[in-house]
Write a protein that holds these residues in place. Sequence first.
Motif, mmCIF file in Angstrom:
data_model
loop_
_atom_site.group_PDB
_atom_site.id
_atom_site.type_symbol
_atom_site.label_atom_id
_atom_site.label_comp_id
_atom_site.label_asym_id
_atom_site.label_seq_id
_atom_site.Cartn_x
_atom_site.Cartn_y
_atom_site.Cartn_z
ATOM 1 N N VAL A 1 0.887 -1.183 -0.053
ATOM 2 C CA VAL A 1 -0.034 0.069 0.048
ATOM 3 C C VAL A 1 0.704 1.067 0.048
ATOM 4 O O VAL A 1 0.682 2.204 -0.628
ATOM 5 N N GLU A 2 2.038 1.122 0.865
ATOM 6 C CA GLU A 2 2.870 2.575 0.969
ATOM 7 C C GLU A 2 3.521 2.516 -0.358
ATOM 8 O O GLU A 2 3.869 3.668 -0.989
ATOM 9 N N ARG A 3 3.870 1.525 -0.981
ATOM 10 C CA ARG A 3 4.611 1.607 -2.449
ATOM 11 C C ARG A 3 3.588 2.181 -3.413
ATOM 12 O O ARG A 3 4.237 3.059 -4.135
ATOM 13 N N ARG A 4 2.491 1.782 -3.398
ATOM 14 C CA ARG A 4 1.300 2.442 -4.234
ATOM 15 C C ARG A 4 1.479 4.007 -4.078
ATOM 16 O O ARG A 4 1.338 4.668 -5.123
ATOM 17 N N LEU A 5 1.092 4.341 -3.025
ATOM 18 C CA LEU A 5 1.077 5.732 -2.481
ATOM 19 C C LEU A 5 2.399 6.347 -3.034
ATOM 20 O O LEU A 5 2.220 7.638 -3.445
ATOM 21 N N ALA A 6 3.441 5.820 -2.533
ATOM 22 C CA ALA A 6 4.667 6.623 -3.222
ATOM 23 C C ALA A 6 4.882 6.766 -4.679
ATOM 24 O O ALA A 6 5.236 7.996 -5.176
ATOM 25 N N ASN A 7 4.328 5.891 -5.241
ATOM 26 C CA ASN A 7 4.214 5.964 -6.836
ATOM 27 C C ASN A 7 3.306 7.184 -7.204
ATOM 28 O O ASN A 7 3.702 7.535 -8.301
ATOM 29 N N LEU A 8 2.573 7.539 -6.516
ATOM 30 C CA LEU A 8 1.488 8.521 -6.732
ATOM 31 C C LEU A 8 2.275 10.007 -6.299
ATOM 32 O O LEU A 8 1.500 10.905 -6.263
ATOM 33 N N GLY A 9 3.153 9.730 -5.298
ATOM 34 C CA GLY A 9 4.020 11.047 -4.837
ATOM 35 C C GLY A 9 3.627 11.307 -3.312
ATOM 36 O O GLY A 9 3.660 12.629 -2.735
#
Length: 161
Positions: A8-16
């Motif tokens: 989940v945190e990786r997905r968020l990081a990909n969005l900035g």
Amino acid sequence: MGQIASEVERRLANLGFVLPEPAAPLANYVPAVRSGALLLISGQLPLGPDGKLAEDHVGKVGAGVDEAAASHAAALCALNCLAQARAHLGDLDRIGRCLRLGGFINCAEDFTRLAVVMNGASDLMATALGERGTHARSTVGVAQLPLGACVEVEAIFEITP
């Protein structure tokens, strides 16, 4: 930069987006309560990484705060809901599903596009959690919110063991 702990945190990081430190309650309540497989997150304001409200997230939507800024504020509220969940669970991958989001929009009396504003929170949750992020939702217009915020969002998550 440290290792990102969850998918989940990786997905968020990909969005900035980076999960902020969870905000402390403003009054006599706790930020999260777990009951069985449910985790209820108290209403979260659109606090930024510095723990403060941006100037364009204070005031009434449709009378000083534009729709795009309010939608971004709703996304920040959802991000803060996830920050509270991580603080309580230790790992966002333990979220089985976002069951419900509740949105409160501090808006002008004639502003009717509440659902568009709340889509900021819904879109962030769906992107962060994937299929597990689809949820039921309520969105209401209100006369005022804490600290003059334009949006507040609460969440209910189903937790896996």
